[in-house]
Design an enzyme around this catalytic site. Structure first.
Site, PDB file in Angstrom:
ATOM      1  N   THR A   1       0.844  -1.195   0.000  1.00 29.46           N
ATOM      2  CA  THR A   1       0.000   0.000   0.000  1.00 29.46           C
ATOM      3  C   THR A   1       0.880   1.246   0.000  1.00 29.46           C
ATOM      4  OG1 THR A   1      -1.645  -1.153   1.299  1.00 29.46           O
ATOM      5  CG2 THR A   1      -1.700   1.246   1.415  1.00 29.46           C
TER       6      THR A   1
ATOM      7  N   ARG B   1     -14.476  -6.655  -0.067  1.00 34.93           N
ATOM      8  CA  ARG B   1     -13.625  -6.493   1.128  1.00 34.93           C
ATOM      9  C   ARG B   1     -12.991  -5.088   1.124  1.00 34.93           C
ATOM     10  NH1 ARG B   1      -7.824  -5.312   1.897  1.00 34.93           N
ATOM     11  NH2 ARG B   1      -7.258  -6.168   3.905  1.00 34.93           N
ATOM     12  N   VAL B   2     -13.022  -4.464   2.275  1.00 29.78           N
ATOM     13  CA  VAL B   2     -12.361  -3.163   2.439  1.00 29.78           C
ATOM     14  C   VAL B   2     -11.285  -3.309   3.502  1.00 29.78           C
ATOM     15  CG1 VAL B   2     -12.681  -0.750   3.143  1.00 29.78           C
ATOM     16  CG2 VAL B   2     -14.448  -1.891   1.786  1.00 29.78           C
ATOM     17  N   GLY B   3     -10.099  -2.826   3.204  1.00 28.43           N
ATOM     18  CA  GLY B   3      -8.998  -2.889   4.166  1.00 28.43           C
ATOM     19  C   GLY B   3      -8.917  -1.619   4.996  1.00 28.43           C
ATOM     20  N   ASP B   4      -7.748  -1.405   5.561  1.00 35.07           N
ATOM     21  CA  ASP B   4      -7.544  -0.228   6.414  1.00 35.07           C
ATOM     22  C   ASP B   4      -7.346   1.066   5.628  1.00 35.07           C
ATOM     23  OD1 ASP B   4      -5.151  -1.384   5.431  1.00 35.07           O
ATOM     24  OD2 ASP B   4      -3.963  -0.284   6.906  1.00 35.07           O
TER      25      ASP B   4
ATOM     26  N   GLY C   1       0.167  -3.107   5.197  1.00 34.36           N
ATOM     27  CA  GLY C   1       0.130  -4.463   5.726  1.00 34.36           C
ATOM     28  C   GLY C   1      -1.282  -4.993   5.799  1.00 34.36           C
TER      29      GLY C   1
ATOM     30  N   GLY D   1      -4.659  -5.171   6.508  1.00 29.41           N
ATOM     31  CA  GLY D   1      -5.581  -4.115   6.917  1.00 29.41           C
ATOM     32  C   GLY D   1      -6.483  -4.489   8.073  1.00 29.41           C
TER      33      GLY D   1
END
Ligand code: GLY
Length: 337
Positions: free
Chosen positions: A198, A226-229, A250, A252
């Site tokens: 990222t 899916r949604v990460g950080d 990294g 998320g």
């Protein structure tokens, strides 16, 4: 310069830089303006942002310019050239935050080249802070962005075809190649597959104001939706102009669980250096489940109001790039395990 060439260059310059790192002894502060970004791929990103910062531009414009640079590259993990989800679709996450706590974000955005600029439009043109999926795309099109083809890049096509052979749902990101010697082991699995990196950036401009941005295609072969950080303010990015700013790279899910970057900024507010603040946030993840932490990577990167910066990761391999009037180089992050 593409990522592979850049990694090669990084490997050549690594010994020189590691000596300099040792001398730097904890990454002391520097003069403003300054930009820091995740990974070695942050070097050209910083250069793009520096064009703004060095001409008295704002930190906000600088972090957007840096993120746009990265979104234009064919890279495993950022922009439309990135690796797709398990349905073969590239979905992009991004956020941006300025010194007045204005925020904007998009998640699961498809077929739009510059999610960071859409995030900025969300921040500046709507009363909302996050738009997702089809709504985010509709908003982008209504605001002059172009609908791209949706075709995978050649490298993503190849990687996806390979993955489809087993379709194993085992998303692991940022466990760097441990066989590689030297401080700048590239972000590749031992089998040569690129893993996640990222792009997170934090800048302080010549007026002393902080801003940050994050852009990513998220975890390769993730579940669709899916949604990460990265687009979550307080997880992938947090800016407090009184204290400092932080970003992460990294896995998320682990960052979201601890509101990672907000936590880092709060640790800095308590008087910790950026490096110590990042270390304490990493420690929080590791303490929760040490066995699990051994199987994943999270790196935090932070800057305080004095322009001092630091990073910490769960494992070896996280690196970050710094550009100021005093330096232009890659640093190796310390790590816990
Ligand atoms: N840190 C990026 C992600 O988990 O999607």
């Amino acid at each position: 310069m593409n990522r592979r060439k850049f990694l090669h260059l990084s490997a050549l310059t690594a010994p020189l830089l590691s000596v300099k790192n040792a001398l730097a002894n904890g990454f002391e502060g520097t003069t403003k303006p300054i930009i820091i970004s995740t990974w070695d791929s942050g070097m050209p990103v910083n250069a793009a942002a520096w064009k703004v910062l060095s001409t008295k531009g704002t930190a906000l414009d600088a972090v957007e310019a840096g993120a746009i640079y990265m979104e234009n590259q064919i890279d495993c993990c950022v922009g439309l050239g990135g690796y797709p989800d398990r349905d073969g679709i590239v979905t992009l996450d991004s956020c941006i935050m300025d010194h007045k706590a204005n925020i904007g974000a998009v998640a699961g955005l498809e077929r739009i080249k510059h999610p960071v600029s859409v995030a900025r439009k969300v921040m500046e043109k709507t009363p909302h802070v996050i738009l997702v999926g089809a709504g985010a795309q509709q908003f982008a099109l209504e605001n002059g962005f172009t609908l791209e083809s949706g075709e995978l890049s050649e490298s993503a096509k190849k990687a996806y075809a390979e993955w489809l052979k087993t379709s194993e749902y085992k998303p692991v990101i940022n466990i760097e190649n441990k066989k590689q010697n030297g401080p700048f082991a590239p972000a590749f699995f031992n089998d040569g597959t690129p893993n996640h990196d990222t792009m997170g950036l934090v800048a302080m401009d010549s007026f002393g104001n902080l801003s940050g941005a994050v852009t990513t295609s998220g975890m390769a072969y993730k579940l669709h939706g899916r949604v990460g950080d990265s687009p979550i303010i307080g997880a992938g990015l947090f800016v407090d102009n009184e204290v400092g700013a932080a970003t992460s790279s990294g896995t998320g899910e682990e960052v979201i669980r601890i509101c990672g970057t907000h936590l880092v900024v709060e640790f800095m507010r308590q008087g910790n250096s950026p490096e110590m603040a990042c270390k304490k946030a990493v420690q929080r993840i590791v303490n929760r489940d040490k066995a699990k932490a051994k199987t994943l990577q999270v790196g935090f990167l932070a800057m305080n109001k004095k322009g001092q910066y630091g990073a910490y990761a769960i494992q070896k391999g996280f690196v970050f790039s710094v550009k100021s009037n005093n330096e232009n180089q890659i640093h190796q992050s310390k790590f816990l395990i």
